[in-house]
Design a protein around this motif. Structure first.
Motif, short mmCIF file in Angstrom:
data_model
loop_
_atom_site.label_atom_id
_atom_site.label_comp_id
_atom_site.label_asym_id
_atom_site.label_seq_id
_atom_site.Cartn_x
_atom_site.Cartn_y
_atom_site.Cartn_z
N SER A 1 -4.30 -54.91 -15.32
CA SER A 1 -2.63 -54.84 -14.44
C SER A 1 -4.23 -55.31 -12.58
N THR A 2 -5.40 -54.67 -12.94
CA THR A 2 -5.87 -54.88 -11.88
C THR A 2 -6.07 -56.68 -11.61
N ARG A 3 -5.70 -57.23 -12.47
CA ARG A 3 -5.85 -58.58 -12.38
C ARG A 3 -5.28 -59.39 -11.09
N ARG A 4 -4.26 -58.97 -10.91
CA ARG A 4 -3.30 -59.32 -9.13
C ARG A 4 -4.10 -59.35 -8.61
N PHE A 5 -5.39 -58.86 -8.08
CA PHE A 5 -5.93 -58.93 -7.32
C PHE A 5 -7.53 -59.70 -7.22
N LYS A 6 -7.41 -60.07 -6.08
CA LYS A 6 -8.62 -60.69 -5.75
C LYS A 6 -10.05 -60.15 -5.27
N PRO A 7 -11.09 -60.14 -5.96
CA PRO A 7 -12.31 -59.80 -5.49
C PRO A 7 -13.07 -59.50 -4.38
N ALA A 8 -13.61 -59.16 -3.30
CA ALA A 8 -14.50 -59.76 -2.48
C ALA A 8 -16.01 -60.02 -2.84
N PHE A 9 -16.01 -61.11 -1.82
CA PHE A 9 -17.04 -61.94 -2.19
C PHE A 9 -18.34 -61.04 -2.64
N SER A 10 -18.66 -60.62 -3.36
CA SER A 10 -19.55 -59.27 -3.45
C SER A 10 -19.73 -58.04 -4.44
N ASN A 11 -20.56 -56.67 -4.61
CA ASN A 11 -21.13 -56.90 -5.64
C ASN A 11 -19.68 -56.75 -6.36
N TRP A 12 -18.22 -56.65 -5.69
CA TRP A 12 -17.13 -56.65 -6.64
C TRP A 12 -17.39 -57.67 -7.18
N LEU A 13 -17.32 -58.75 -7.63
CA LEU A 13 -17.11 -59.24 -8.49
C LEU A 13 -17.88 -58.60 -9.90
N LEU A 14 -19.18 -57.48 -9.98
CA LEU A 14 -19.27 -56.82 -10.93
C LEU A 14 -17.99 -56.66 -11.16
N PHE A 15 -17.64 -55.86 -10.68
CA PHE A 15 -16.05 -54.75 -10.75
C PHE A 15 -15.07 -55.67 -12.21
N SER A 16 -14.56 -56.55 -11.62
CA SER A 16 -13.83 -57.69 -12.26
C SER A 16 -14.32 -58.02 -13.56
N ALA A 17 -15.40 -58.38 -13.49
CA ALA A 17 -16.59 -59.16 -14.79
C ALA A 17 -16.28 -57.16 -15.84
N MET A 18 -16.68 -56.22 -15.09
CA MET A 18 -16.54 -55.24 -16.22
C MET A 18 -15.55 -54.80 -16.85
N ASN A 19 -14.33 -55.02 -16.32
CA ASN A 19 -13.06 -55.14 -16.35
C ASN A 19 -12.85 -55.39 -18.18
#
Length: 419
Positions: A181-199
Motif C-alpha cells: 500500500s505504500t507504493r501510492r507514495f513517491k519516495p524522495a530523491f534521496s536514500n528514500w529510494l532504498l526504502f521503496s527497494a527494500m519493500n
C-alpha cells in the motif's frame, strides 16, 4: 590456650566466630559479596531489553496507543501527522534491530527464555497491528513517511525468517498488503529510494509479486551517487552525517543479498558494494572515540547508537574486513552503547527521550517523534551471533582510538576510490 577467645569454624562458605563477645558482635556485620562480572553480551542484552520492552509489551497487550508518549520535535513540521505515523515507525525500528537476536537459537537458559518470551510478544503485537478490529491497528497509507517505516518492518522480516514462518497465513498476507500500500507514495530523491527497494525486496523474498524497476532504479541511482572512499551522497549533494550508516550501506547490503539470488545482472555492482561496505566499516570504527563518543554532526543524531548501524550490521553478517577484528568492534560498539545510554535522562518513565546524550530536545529534526528514536536498536544487531562466535568469545581487544591515544604503534590509513 585458655586465653584464646576465637574459634574458627568453616561451614560451607561461612566463617563463624564464637567465644569472644566483641568479635562475635563484629561477625554479625553483613559482608558484601564481590560483584559478579557482567559480560559484554549480558550488558548488551540488558540494554536492549530495557529499550524495547515498553514498546513490545504494550503492543502485545493492544495498548501501544494508550501507553506510548506523543512526543515530537520542538521544531516539528506537522505535529498531528508525526504522531499518526509514530506507531508504524516504532514497530519497524524496534523489530529491525531485534530481528537477528529473535532469529537466533541457543545460549544460556535465561537468554533462551527471554528470547522465547519476546518472540511470543512480537508475534502477538504484529498480529494486533495488522488486525483492523484491534486498538493498535496500524494503517500504512497515512502518508509518505510510511514508505520508510514499512521498509524497516520489511527488513526485520528479511533478517528474521523465523518471525515470518510463525506468522499466520492471514497475517502474512495482511503484512504484504500493507507494505504494498505504500507504493501510492513517491519516495524522495534521496536514500528514500532504498526504502521503496527494500519493500519490493521483501515481497520478492517471500514469494509475492514485486516490482523489479523500483529495485533497479534505487541500485542504479545509488551507483551514480557514489562519491568515493566507501561513501555515497544522499541525493545530489553530499552531507557529512551518518546516513551512510543509518540507511545506505545496510540497505544496499540487504537488498543485494536478496536480488543477487534472483539474477546475475548485478554481480559487478554487488562486488563493488561489498568492497565499499568494508571501507566504510573501517572509517566507522575509527570514528568511535576512546570513551565511546563520536562526532555529533549532521541530521538525526537522536538515533543515538544507530550512527553505527552499518558497523553493527557488518559484524552480524560476519563481513568485517580483515583489518577489523571482531573483538575490537565489540569493544568499540560496547563503548558507544554505554556512552549514548548512560545519562540519567536517557529514559522518561521507561521511554527513550529525544537526545543523543540524555534529554536534549533541541537536537531533534522536524520529522522526529517518539517512534523515530528507536532506530537506536540497530546497534544491537550482533546479538544475532551466538555467544560462541569470536565477536563475543574472543578476549577484549583495543579499538583504533584506544590504540592510537595510548601510544601503541598503529598502521597508516589511506583512502580508497572503489568506483
Amino acid at each position: 590456650m585458655k586465653h584464646w577467645c576465637l574459634v574458627l569454624m568453616l561451614t560451607g562458605l561461612k566463617l563463624i566466630l564464637v567465644g569472644c563477645p566483641g568479635l562475635a558482635q563484629k561477625s554479625k556485620k553483613k559482608v558484601l559479596a564481590a560483584p559478579v562480572p557482567v559480560s559484554d553480551r549480558q550488558f548488551w542484552l540488558a540494554e536492549m531489553d530495557r529499550m524495547v520492552r515498553p514498546v513490545v509489551t504494550s503492543l502485545a497487550a493492544d495498548s501501544l496507543r494508550i501507553r506510548m508518549p506523543k512526543v515530537t520535535s520542538n521544531r516539528v513540521d506537522n505535529r498531528e501527522h508525526r504522531i499518526q505515523v509514530q506507531y508504524v515507525e516504532v514497530l519497524g525500528r524496534v523489530l529491525s534491530g531485534m530481528a537477528p537476536w529473535l532469529q537466533g537459537e541457543g545460549g544460556p537458559p535465561n537468554e533462551v527464555a527471554l528470547r522465547n518470551q519476546y518472540r511470543q510478544w512480537v508475534l502477538k503485537g504484529v498480529s494486533n497491528a495488522l488486525d483492523s478490529t484491534r486498538k493498535d491497528y496500524m494503517r500504512f497509507d497515512v502518508g509518505g513517511q510510511q514508505i520508510v517505516d514499512a521498509s524497516f518492518i520489511a527488513y526485520a522480516f528479511v533478517r528474521a525468517p523465523w518471525l515470518w514462518e510463525h506468522l499466520s497465513k492471514t497475517d502474512q498476507d495482511r503484512l504484504a498488503g500493507a507494505i504494498r500500500s505504500t507504493r501510492r507514495f513517491k519516495p524522495a530523491f534521496s536514500n528514500w529510494l532504498l526504502f521503496s527497494a527494500m519493500n519490493e525486496a521483501f515481497l520478492c523474498r517471500y514469494g509475492y509479486d514485486w516490482d523489479p524497476m523500483r529495485v533497479d532504479y534505487a541500485l542504479q541511482q545509488l551507483e551514480q551517487w557514489y562519491v568515493g572512499d566507501g561513501m555515497y551522497s544522499d541525493g545530489v549533494h553530499y552531507a557529512f552525517d551518518y546516513y551512510n550508516s543509518y540507511v545506505i550501506h545496510p540497505y544496499l547490503a540487504g537488498i543485494v543479498d536478496i536480488i543477487g539470488k534472483k539474477t546475475n545482472a548485478y554481480n559487478g555492482m554487488i562486488a563493488k558494494i561489498r568492497k565499499r561496505n568494508e571501507r566504510y566499516a573501517i572509517i566507522q570504527e575509527r570514528l568511535i572515540n576512546a570513551d565511546g563518543s563520536f562526532p555529533p554532526t549532521g541530521r538525526s543524531l537522536v538515533y543515538r547508537g544507530a550512527a553505527f548501524h552499518h558497523l553493527a550490521d557488518m559484524a552480524w553478517r560476519k563481513a568485517l574486513p580483515a583489518d577489523l577484528k571482531p573483538a575490537q568492534v565489540r569493544g568499540a560498539l560496547t563503548a558507544v552503547i554505554k556512552k549514548t545510554l548512560e545519562s540519567p535522562s536517557t529514559y522518561n518513565n521507561g521511554w527513550l527521550t529525544i537526545g543523543l546524550y540524555g534529554a536534549q530536545p533541541d537536537i531533534a529534526d522536524v520529522y522526529n517523534n517518539q517512534g523515530s528514536l528507536y532506530l537506536a536498536t540497530a546497534i544491537f544487531l550482533p546479538l544475532g551471533l551466538p555467544d560462541t562466535d569470536p565477536f563475543w568469545a574472543d578476549p577484549p581487544a583495543k579499538w583504533s582510538a584506544l590504540r592510537v591515544w595510548s601510544g601503541d604503534d598503529f598502521p597508516h590509513d589511506k583512502s580508497a576510490d572503489l568506483r
